[in-house]
Design a protein around this motif. Structure first.
Motif, PDB file in Angstrom:
ATOM      1  N   MET A   1      26.085  46.962  38.745  1.00 29.99           N
ATOM      2  CA  MET A   1      26.400  47.283  40.112  1.00 29.99           C
ATOM      3  C   MET A   1      27.898  47.434  40.236  1.00 29.99           C
ATOM      4  O   MET A   1      28.658  46.480  40.070  1.00 29.99           O
ATOM      5  CB  MET A   1      25.896  46.165  41.000  1.00 29.99           C
ATOM      6  N   ALA A   2      28.376  48.614  40.484  1.00 31.59           N
ATOM      7  CA  ALA A   2      29.801  48.897  40.579  1.00 31.59           C
ATOM      8  C   ALA A   2      30.318  48.494  41.946  1.00 31.59           C
ATOM      9  O   ALA A   2      29.684  48.710  42.972  1.00 31.59           O
ATOM     10  CB  ALA A   2      30.062  50.374  40.340  1.00 31.59           C
ATOM     11  N   SER A   3      31.486  47.917  41.934  1.00 31.29           N
ATOM     12  CA  SER A   3      32.113  47.496  43.169  1.00 31.29           C
ATOM     13  C   SER A   3      33.203  48.493  43.549  1.00 31.29           C
ATOM     14  O   SER A   3      33.994  48.906  42.721  1.00 31.29           O
ATOM     15  CB  SER A   3      32.715  46.108  42.989  1.00 31.29           C
ATOM     16  N   ASP A   4      33.234  48.867  44.816  1.00 28.57           N
ATOM     17  CA  ASP A   4      34.255  49.775  45.302  1.00 28.57           C
ATOM     18  C   ASP A   4      35.430  49.022  45.898  1.00 28.57           C
ATOM     19  O   ASP A   4      36.288  49.611  46.547  1.00 28.57           O
ATOM     20  CB  ASP A   4      33.672  50.724  46.350  1.00 28.57           C
ATOM     21  N   ASN A   5      35.481  47.736  45.688  1.00 31.45           N
ATOM     22  CA  ASN A   5      36.543  46.916  46.236  1.00 31.45           C
ATOM     23  C   ASN A   5      37.804  47.092  45.390  1.00 31.45           C
ATOM     24  O   ASN A   5      37.878  46.639  44.255  1.00 31.45           O
ATOM     25  CB  ASN A   5      36.093  45.454  46.260  1.00 31.45           C
ATOM     26  N   ASN A   6      38.822  47.741  45.948  1.00 31.45           N
ATOM     27  CA  ASN A   6      40.066  47.971  45.223  1.00 31.45           C
ATOM     28  C   ASN A   6      40.892  46.708  45.054  1.00 31.45           C
ATOM     29  O   ASN A   6      41.767  46.654  44.215  1.00 31.45           O
ATOM     30  CB  ASN A   6      40.906  49.047  45.929  1.00 31.45           C
ATOM     31  N   GLU A   7      40.629  45.697  45.874  1.00 29.40           N
ATOM     32  CA  GLU A   7      41.377  44.456  45.751  1.00 29.40           C
ATOM     33  C   GLU A   7      40.989  43.686  44.490  1.00 29.40           C
ATOM     34  O   GLU A   7      41.740  42.856  44.027  1.00 29.40           O
ATOM     35  CB  GLU A   7      41.155  43.579  46.978  1.00 29.40           C
ATOM     36  N   ASP A   8      39.809  43.953  43.959  1.00 31.81           N
ATOM     37  CA  ASP A   8      39.335  43.239  42.780  1.00 31.81           C
ATOM     38  C   ASP A   8      39.651  44.003  41.496  1.00 31.81           C
ATOM     39  O   ASP A   8      38.987  43.835  40.489  1.00 31.81           O
ATOM     40  CB  ASP A   8      37.839  42.969  42.881  1.00 31.81           C
ATOM     41  N   LYS A   9      40.665  44.852  41.551  1.00 29.89           N
ATOM     42  CA  LYS A   9      41.073  45.615  40.385  1.00 29.89           C
ATOM     43  C   LYS A   9      42.552  45.364  40.137  1.00 29.89           C
ATOM     44  O   LYS A   9      43.367  45.500  41.041  1.00 29.89           O
ATOM     45  CB  LYS A   9      40.815  47.106  40.628  1.00 29.89           C
ATOM     46  N   LEU A  10      42.889  44.999  38.914  1.00 25.14           N
ATOM     47  CA  LEU A  10      44.273  44.707  38.562  1.00 25.14           C
ATOM     48  C   LEU A  10      45.060  46.014  38.454  1.00 25.14           C
ATOM     49  O   LEU A  10      44.598  46.970  37.828  1.00 25.14           O
ATOM     50  CB  LEU A  10      44.313  43.957  37.223  1.00 25.14           C
ATOM     51  N   SER A  11      46.237  46.055  39.065  1.00 23.29           N
ATOM     52  CA  SER A  11      47.040  47.272  39.023  1.00 23.29           C
ATOM     53  C   SER A  11      47.588  47.502  37.614  1.00 23.29           C
ATOM     54  O   SER A  11      47.662  46.583  36.800  1.00 23.29           O
ATOM     55  CB  SER A  11      48.191  47.186  40.025  1.00 23.29           C
ATOM     56  N   ARG A  12      47.966  48.737  37.340  1.00 19.00           N
ATOM     57  CA  ARG A  12      48.503  49.071  36.015  1.00 19.00           C
ATOM     58  C   ARG A  12      49.772  48.299  35.707  1.00 19.00           C
ATOM     59  O   ARG A  12      49.997  47.885  34.577  1.00 19.00           O
ATOM     60  CB  ARG A  12      48.803  50.564  35.927  1.00 19.00           C
ATOM     61  N   PHE A  13      50.609  48.138  36.727  1.00 24.99           N
ATOM     62  CA  PHE A  13      51.849  47.400  36.529  1.00 24.99           C
ATOM     63  C   PHE A  13      51.566  45.980  36.038  1.00 24.99           C
ATOM     64  O   PHE A  13      52.149  45.516  35.061  1.00 24.99           O
ATOM     65  CB  PHE A  13      52.665  47.356  37.824  1.00 24.99           C
ATOM     66  N   TRP A  14      50.670  45.273  36.725  1.00 24.89           N
ATOM     67  CA  TRP A  14      50.374  43.897  36.339  1.00 24.89           C
ATOM     68  C   TRP A  14      49.623  43.831  35.018  1.00 24.89           C
ATOM     69  O   TRP A  14      49.773  42.875  34.260  1.00 24.89           O
ATOM     70  CB  TRP A  14      49.605  43.178  37.440  1.00 24.89           C
ATOM     71  N   PHE A  15      48.803  44.849  34.733  1.00 26.12           N
ATOM     72  CA  PHE A  15      48.118  44.898  33.451  1.00 26.12           C
ATOM     73  C   PHE A  15      49.127  44.998  32.307  1.00 26.12           C
ATOM     74  O   PHE A  15      49.070  44.237  31.338  1.00 26.12           O
ATOM     75  CB  PHE A  15      47.156  46.086  33.413  1.00 26.12           C
ATOM     76  N   LEU A  16      50.082  45.918  32.411  1.00 28.74           N
ATOM     77  CA  LEU A  16      51.089  46.081  31.376  1.00 28.74           C
ATOM     78  C   LEU A  16      52.019  44.870  31.310  1.00 28.74           C
ATOM     79  O   LEU A  16      52.405  44.427  30.227  1.00 28.74           O
ATOM     80  CB  LEU A  16      51.900  47.359  31.609  1.00 28.74           C
ATOM     81  N   PHE A  17      52.379  44.337  32.459  1.00 27.18           N
ATOM     82  CA  PHE A  17      53.282  43.188  32.492  1.00 27.18           C
ATOM     83  C   PHE A  17      52.626  41.957  31.869  1.00 27.18           C
ATOM     84  O   PHE A  17      53.276  41.209  31.139  1.00 27.18           O
ATOM     85  CB  PHE A  17      53.704  42.905  33.936  1.00 27.18           C
ATOM     86  N   SER A  18      51.336  41.768  32.128  1.00 30.65           N
ATOM     87  CA  SER A  18      50.652  40.625  31.532  1.00 30.65           C
ATOM     88  C   SER A  18      50.403  40.842  30.044  1.00 30.65           C
ATOM     89  O   SER A  18      50.250  39.884  29.294  1.00 30.65           O
ATOM     90  CB  SER A  18      49.338  40.328  32.254  1.00 30.65           C
ATOM     91  N   ASN A  19      50.387  42.095  29.602  1.00 29.93           N
ATOM     92  CA  ASN A  19      50.266  42.376  28.181  1.00 29.93           C
ATOM     93  C   ASN A  19      51.586  42.110  27.475  1.00 29.93           C
ATOM     94  O   ASN A  19      51.608  41.588  26.366  1.00 29.93           O
ATOM     95  CB  ASN A  19      49.839  43.822  27.972  1.00 29.93           C
ATOM     96  N   MET A  20      52.700  42.455  28.101  1.00 31.17           N
ATOM     97  CA  MET A  20      54.019  42.221  27.507  1.00 31.17           C
ATOM     98  C   MET A  20      54.405  40.745  27.535  1.00 31.17           C
ATOM     99  O   MET A  20      55.035  40.255  26.608  1.00 31.17           O
ATOM    100  CB  MET A  20      55.092  43.035  28.240  1.00 31.17           C
ATOM    101  N   LEU A  21      54.045  40.055  28.600  1.00 28.60           N
ATOM    102  CA  LEU A  21      54.349  38.629  28.751  1.00 28.60           C
ATOM    103  C   LEU A  21      53.040  37.877  29.010  1.00 28.60           C
ATOM    104  O   LEU A  21      52.626  37.715  30.161  1.00 28.60           O
ATOM    105  CB  LEU A  21      55.316  38.407  29.916  1.00 28.60           C
ATOM    106  N   PRO A  22      52.373  37.413  27.949  1.00 31.86           N
ATOM    107  CA  PRO A  22      51.062  36.759  28.116  1.00 31.86           C
ATOM    108  C   PRO A  22      51.029  35.578  29.081  1.00 31.86           C
ATOM    109  O   PRO A  22      50.021  35.407  29.766  1.00 31.86           O
ATOM    110  CB  PRO A  22      50.704  36.330  26.695  1.00 31.86           C
ATOM    111  N   PRO A  23      52.095  34.771  29.220  1.00 34.86           N
ATOM    112  CA  PRO A  23      52.007  33.695  30.220  1.00 34.86           C
ATOM    113  C   PRO A  23      51.786  34.214  31.647  1.00 34.86           C
ATOM    114  O   PRO A  23      51.130  33.564  32.451  1.00 34.86           O
ATOM    115  CB  PRO A  23      53.350  32.975  30.102  1.00 34.86           C
ATOM    116  N   VAL A  24      52.299  35.403  31.940  1.00 33.01           N
ATOM    117  CA  VAL A  24      52.058  35.996  33.259  1.00 33.01           C
ATOM    118  C   VAL A  24      50.578  36.321  33.421  1.00 33.01           C
ATOM    119  O   VAL A  24      49.993  36.091  34.484  1.00 33.01           O
ATOM    120  CB  VAL A  24      52.930  37.266  33.439  1.00 33.01           C
ATOM    121  N   GLY A  25      49.955  36.836  32.378  1.00 34.24           N
ATOM    122  CA  GLY A  25      48.529  37.133  32.433  1.00 34.24           C
ATOM    123  C   GLY A  25      47.687  35.888  32.620  1.00 34.24           C
ATOM    124  O   GLY A  25      46.714  35.887  33.387  1.00 34.24           O
ATOM    125  N   PHE A  26      48.053  34.800  31.940  1.00 36.70           N
ATOM    126  CA  PHE A  26      47.320  33.546  32.108  1.00 36.70           C
ATOM    127  C   PHE A  26      47.499  32.996  33.529  1.00 36.70           C
ATOM    128  O   PHE A  26      46.567  32.477  34.125  1.00 36.70           O
ATOM    129  CB  PHE A  26      47.757  32.515  31.074  1.00 36.70           C
TER     130      PHE A  26
END
Length: 67
Positions: free
Chosen positions: A1-26
């Motif tokens: 069941m796909a959700s159309d809720n955009n609030e429950d999707k991580l933005s590209r900026f935060w995705f890349l930032f959490s990949n570069m700095l893993p403590p931010v992702g945690f």
């Protein structure tokens, strides 16, 4: 069941930032795990992928570049 809720999707900026700095992702995982589970799972996955990349990058940098 796909959700159309955009609030429950991580933005590209935060995705890349959490990949570069893993403590931010945690941190993002802990912050969003109850209210936005998909966003939290994406942040945790990105952070978990970022750890081995950082270890490999530091090994290559220290072994071959600073030698």
């Amino acid at each position: 069941m796909a959700s159309d809720n955009n609030e429950d999707k991580l933005s590209r900026f935060w995705f890349l930032f959490s990949n570069m700095l893993p403590p931010v992702g945690f941190f993002l995982y802990v912050k969003h795990r109850k209210r936005y589970p998909n966003k939290a799972r994406t942040a945790l996955t990105s952070a978990a992928i970022g750890v081995p990349i950082a270890l490999l990058g530091s090994y290559v940098f220290n072994t071959y570049i600073l030698k």
